[in-house]
Design an enzyme around this catalytic site. Sequence first.
Site, PDB file in Angstrom:
ATOM      1  N   THR A   1       5.383  -8.153   3.055  1.00  0.00           N
ATOM      2  CA  THR A   1       4.283  -7.178   2.956  1.00  0.00           C
ATOM      3  C   THR A   1       3.629  -7.167   4.096  1.00  0.00           C
ATOM      4  OG1 THR A   1       2.765  -8.384   1.848  1.00  0.00           O
ATOM      5  CG2 THR A   1       4.492  -7.196   0.311  1.00  0.00           C
TER       6      THR A   1
ATOM      7  N   TRP B   1     -14.631   9.565  -9.556  1.00  0.00           N
ATOM      8  CA  TRP B   1     -13.515   9.252  -8.877  1.00  0.00           C
ATOM      9  C   TRP B   1     -13.457  10.506  -7.869  1.00  0.00           C
ATOM     10  CZ3 TRP B   1      -9.031   5.861 -11.135  1.00  0.00           C
ATOM     11  CH2 TRP B   1      -9.317   4.685 -11.554  1.00  0.00           C
TER      12      TRP B   1
ATOM     13  N   GLU C   1       7.779  -4.708  -2.700  1.00  0.00           N
ATOM     14  CA  GLU C   1       7.924  -5.174  -3.977  1.00  0.00           C
ATOM     15  C   GLU C   1       9.090  -4.465  -4.925  1.00  0.00           C
ATOM     16  OE1 GLU C   1       5.028  -4.682  -2.359  1.00  0.00           O
ATOM     17  OE2 GLU C   1       3.648  -6.657  -2.665  1.00  0.00           O
TER      18      GLU C   1
ATOM     19  N   LYS D   1     -15.757   5.994  -5.173  1.00  0.00           N
ATOM     20  CA  LYS D   1     -16.447   6.291  -6.592  1.00  0.00           C
ATOM     21  C   LYS D   1     -17.903   6.805  -6.279  1.00  0.00           C
ATOM     22  CE  LYS D   1     -15.472   4.652 -10.702  1.00  0.00           C
ATOM     23  NZ  LYS D   1     -15.785   3.520 -11.633  1.00  0.00           N
TER      24      LYS D   1
HETATM   25  P1  ADP Z   1       2.518  -2.451   2.698  1.00  0.00           P
HETATM   26  O1  ADP Z   1       2.980  -3.857   3.086  1.00  0.00           O
HETATM   27  O2  ADP Z   1       1.666  -1.540   3.640  1.00  0.00           O
HETATM   28  O3  ADP Z   1       1.960  -2.521   1.467  1.00  0.00           O
HETATM   29  P2  ADP Z   1       4.635  -0.956   1.598  1.00  0.00           P
HETATM   30  O4  ADP Z   1       5.576  -0.009   2.183  1.00  0.00           O
HETATM   31  O5  ADP Z   1       5.118  -2.026   0.469  1.00  0.00           O
HETATM   32  O6  ADP Z   1       3.915  -1.557   2.564  1.00  0.00           O
HETATM   33  O7  ADP Z   1       3.519  -0.193   0.796  1.00  0.00           O
HETATM   34  C1  ADP Z   1       3.683   0.426  -0.397  1.00  0.00           C
HETATM   35  C2  ADP Z   1       2.317   1.187  -0.691  1.00  0.00           C
HETATM   36  O8  ADP Z   1       2.422   2.358   0.016  1.00  0.00           O
HETATM   37  C3  ADP Z   1       2.648   1.794  -1.999  1.00  0.00           C
HETATM   38  O9  ADP Z   1       1.808   0.839  -3.125  1.00  0.00           O
HETATM   39  C4  ADP Z   1       1.527   2.931  -2.169  1.00  0.00           C
HETATM   40  O10 ADP Z   1       0.318   2.739  -1.884  1.00  0.00           O
HETATM   41  C5  ADP Z   1       1.982   3.357  -0.750  1.00  0.00           C
HETATM   42  N1  ADP Z   1       2.824   4.592  -0.943  1.00  0.00           N
HETATM   43  C6  ADP Z   1       4.303   4.562  -0.631  1.00  0.00           C
HETATM   44  N2  ADP Z   1       5.067   5.679  -1.027  1.00  0.00           N
HETATM   45  C7  ADP Z   1       3.972   6.478  -1.062  1.00  0.00           C
HETATM   46  C8  ADP Z   1       3.834   7.853  -1.209  1.00  0.00           C
HETATM   47  N3  ADP Z   1       5.092   8.700  -1.387  1.00  0.00           N
HETATM   48  N4  ADP Z   1       2.440   8.447  -1.587  1.00  0.00           N
HETATM   49  C9  ADP Z   1       1.636   7.643  -1.641  1.00  0.00           C
HETATM   50  N5  ADP Z   1       1.438   6.399  -1.417  1.00  0.00           N
HETATM   51  C10 ADP Z   1       2.657   5.794  -0.932  1.00  0.00           C
END
Ligand code: ADP
Length: 539
Positions: A185, A444, A330, A439
């Site tokens: 990640t 929110w 994940e 917040k």
């Molecule tokens: P990082 O390593 O930056 O966490 P990831 O690609 O695993 O990389 O990130 C996953 C996160 O990206 C998700 O938990 C979510 O917050 C965000 N995400 C992924 N797809 C979308 C989407 N279509 N809309 C909004 N947020 C998204």
Amino acid sequence: MSTGLMQTPPLQIIDILKFAASAHARREIVSRLVDEPIWRYDYAGCLRRSAQAANALKRLGVKPGDRVATLAWNTHRHLELFYAVPGIGGVLHTVNPRLFDEQIAYTLNHAESGILLFDRNFLPLVERLAPQLPGIRAFIMLSDEQRHTPGIVNARGYESLLVAESPEIAWTRTDENAGAFLCYTSGTTGDPKGVLYSHRAVVLHAMAAGLAGAFGFTAFDVVMPCSSLFHATAWGLPFTAPINGCKLVMPCDKMDGASLQELIVNEGVTFSGGVPTIWTMYLAQLEKTGQTPATLQRLVIGGSAVPRAMAETFQKKFGVTVLQIWGMTETCPLGVVATPTPELAALGEEATNEAIWTRQGRLQFGIELKIVDDDGADLPWDGEASGALLVRGPWTVQRYFRMDEDAADQDGWFDTGDIATIDTHGFMRITDRKKDVIKSGGEWISSIDLENVAVACPGVKIAAVVGVPHPKWEERPILVIERHDGASVSEADVYAFLESRIVKWWKPDVVFFDAVPLTATGKIDKKVLRTRYIAALSG
Ligand code: ADP
């Protein structure tokens, strides 16, 4: 005792390529390269060269379970390694070059990768990092012989290694639960964490992603992955495409609008996918040149929220369907995809578009979802109640690589860190990341919703909203706007645009015009923005 009457061959990633090489042997794979001419071959050729690469790696001592690392773009050579390494029981660690130097070194050392294969334009990075990488015993440059330069790391050349090897191999059968890919990640909090994808997870995920209710692939599709192979395996497209006999078009690192358009037109691309940033650049290119997306039919966009205006432009102006997806490293990474249902269609085109464009996606078989409140109690699926989004299933992480404790609970539920609603149709909508929620006065404000509205304002290229401390309201939103080149949109224009589209108390206290920083995975870097503007409202 018999466990059933059916066969139990373990699911193996290499079987995907073996299948494509026999069922779709002549289907083309086309690849741009860093500075070599465009490469063309087919699935049969890809299998032969993957076998040669696998034999070369075995000769270099790679054993089942060993980690082999790549610093590489979306090319046919990287694709070969996607099959060669798991095919001999190894684990491919796809390093994300957009991480900081220290993080890259950290992931390579944490993974205990022994071999590093890299594209030629990573040589300066590799030379810089080499002193911090005591575990790497062989460096291999992904280059033709003619342009190969060993550098101070004394790199071997991929092509010269391959020519010495046989295209025949007895692939190594491994337990289907053995690791095959190691993806880290981006480490927005703390060190990057490794997610070890098993053969079973990758194969099941790839089969599910091709379904009609998801990407809907057929053998007539021409697929161009514009999400990076080093980022969660480019959404599994290197597997889903061959399973369905699709032609594959690899854009290397050339993700600018003009380069993508050239491939789309010349190769007849029907399907592509990537983060919103890439499609913003692509739409700007169409705007500038007056071109159209030619054969392109469908685009999967995810990684961050798809601006509604982007989906609408693709659909209404160009007839390209946008499928929003949500997922994370994940979850291999596919979680949900926004595709229509008869129930929705019955409500009319506008309602369908609204659902598809403004929600992250719909429940898919293979990944269960639930939303819970602060006490962990289930929340209703009414499209209103929002809470922590939990997921589980055969391609969801249970424990990060080399950690002592599970990341998911004992029932397999993994807390994604996202806040979401789910409606009666099973559509999930992310309202924020836990750490990005604003917040204000106890209520929110969704930074994603606000960004979505602001980015539709003419002249706005990227809109980023973060909460900053406020003496009265605890936090208030501020809006940071990056303009399109040559656009002159002003603060007054932005406020006028927002006025009728948001509730009053969501109105950002300040609008800044600035370059918006992005993370290693192309998302808005809110940590940097918060630090930059933390004192914005103090006086
Ligand atoms: P990082 O390593 O930056 O966490 P990831 O690609 O695993 O990389 O990130 C996953 C996160 O990206 C998700 O938990 C979510 O917050 C965000 N995400 C992924 N797809 C979308 C989407 N279509 N809309 C909004 N947020 C998204």
